[in-house]
Design a protein around this motif. Structure first.
Motif, PDB file in Angstrom:
ATOM      1  N   HIS A  12       0.801  -1.218   0.000  1.00 59.25           N
ATOM      2  CA  HIS A  12       0.000   0.000   0.000  1.00 59.25           C
ATOM      3  C   HIS A  12       0.843   1.281   0.000  1.00 59.25           C
ATOM      4  CE1 HIS A  12      -3.691   2.215   0.495  1.00 59.25           C
ATOM      5  NE2 HIS A  12      -3.243   2.823   1.579  1.00 59.25           N
ATOM      6  N   TRP A  13       2.122   1.173   0.291  1.00 59.94           N
ATOM      7  CA  TRP A  13       2.970   2.371   0.410  1.00 59.94           C
ATOM      8  C   TRP A  13       4.143   2.314  -0.577  1.00 59.94           C
ATOM      9  CZ3 TRP A  13       0.718  -0.170   4.530  1.00 59.94           C
ATOM     10  CH2 TRP A  13      -0.175   0.574   5.304  1.00 59.94           C
ATOM     11  N   PRO A  14       3.895   2.371  -1.882  1.00 60.58           N
ATOM     12  CA  PRO A  14       4.977   2.237  -2.863  1.00 60.58           C
ATOM     13  C   PRO A  14       5.981   3.384  -2.838  1.00 60.58           C
ATOM     14  CG  PRO A  14       2.930   2.865  -3.959  1.00 60.58           C
ATOM     15  CD  PRO A  14       2.574   2.521  -2.544  1.00 60.58           C
ATOM     16  N   MET A  15       5.599   4.539  -2.300  1.00 64.68           N
ATOM     17  CA  MET A  15       6.577   5.623  -2.195  1.00 64.68           C
ATOM     18  C   MET A  15       7.703   5.270  -1.230  1.00 64.68           C
ATOM     19  SD  MET A  15       3.913   6.058  -0.056  1.00 64.68           S
ATOM     20  CE  MET A  15       2.769   7.306  -0.619  1.00 64.68           C
ATOM     21  N   MET A  16       7.434   4.323  -0.334  1.00 64.47           N
ATOM     22  CA  MET A  16       8.445   3.862   0.603  1.00 64.47           C
ATOM     23  C   MET A  16       9.198   2.649   0.095  1.00 64.47           C
ATOM     24  SD  MET A  16       6.080   4.182   4.041  1.00 64.47           S
ATOM     25  CE  MET A  16       7.283   3.305   5.041  1.00 64.47           C
TER      26      MET A  16
END
Length: 227
Positions: A210-214
């Motif tokens: 859910h957190w592809p920026m990370m």
């Protein structure tokens, strides 16, 4: 022609710093990104409202003489859509990462318990499975320690949409923990009324939680740079 600025809006419990790696990657690709630290999510203002957050996003849009690409993550997909509703002529594209926009009159993000006027990060149990599959234990601990409780005035704010020109703004759905095929099925079935009425929706797949920026900043930046 000058490329549109890319305005980055993180989801619940996140401030603008979550986009640091994506901003760097976009810079290497010649794209200018503006991460927004939303009121109540990094500035210590626990009395912030959803209207305050929308005002901050519109300020970023209005600060640039051209049009903007608005990128919303998770709950902030709705915030990006609200900004497109308020400035349809100033928004080139809305990119939705891991979320769908709520409709007019719906609560913004009333998902978890409110304590002392804020909605704290609820721990990892609600995100068991694909959402957090690519976060190891250390990454989860770091995330939870840095998570910023979301003010009640944001979480329980009511979405207001008034300009049907928003449906003509192109949309790109970036699909992390679900597939483009699943997203297309939801839209075709009318489960996402705002996108069912949108005239131009494209889909991009990214192999992440859910957190592809990370966890996949370079791949996410590649997708955003192509918008």
């Amino acid at each position: 022609m000058t490329a549109e600025q890319i305005v980055l809006l993180g989801g619940l419990w996140l401030d603008g710093s979550v986009w640091a790696d994506v901003v760097n990657e976009l810079g290497e690709r010649g794209r200018r990104a503006v991460p927004v630290t939303l009121p109540g999510q990094g500035d210590g203002n626990n009395s912030a409202t959803l209207a305050d957050q929308l005002t901050a996003v519109l300020a970023a849009v209005d600060a640039d003489p051209g049009r903007s690409v608005l990128v919303g993550h998770s709950a902030a997909c709705t915030l990006a859509w609200m900004a497109a509703d308020a400035r349809p002529e100033r928004v080139a594209t809305v990119v939705l990462i891991g979320g769908i926009p709520s409709g007019d009159g719906q609560p913004y993000a009333d998902f978890f318990e409110i304590n002392d006027g804020v909605m704290p990060f609820p721990g990892w149990r609600p995100f068991d499975g694909a959402d957090a599959a690519d976060l190891d234990e250390q990454a989860r601990q770091v995330f939870a320690a840095a998570a910023i409780p979301v003010p009640e005035g944001v979480a329980r704010g009511v979405v207001r949409l008034t300009d049907e020109r928003r449906f003509d703004v192109p949309v790109v759905m970036v699909c992390p923990e679900y597939t483009p095929a699943e997203a297309q099925e939801w839209i075709a079935a009318g489960e996402v009324p705002e996108l069912t009425r949108a005239t131009h929706v494209e889909f991009a797949d990214i192999d992440s939680g859910h957190w592809p920026m990370m966890t996949r900043p370079a791949e996410l930046a590649r997708i955003l740079a192509s918008v």
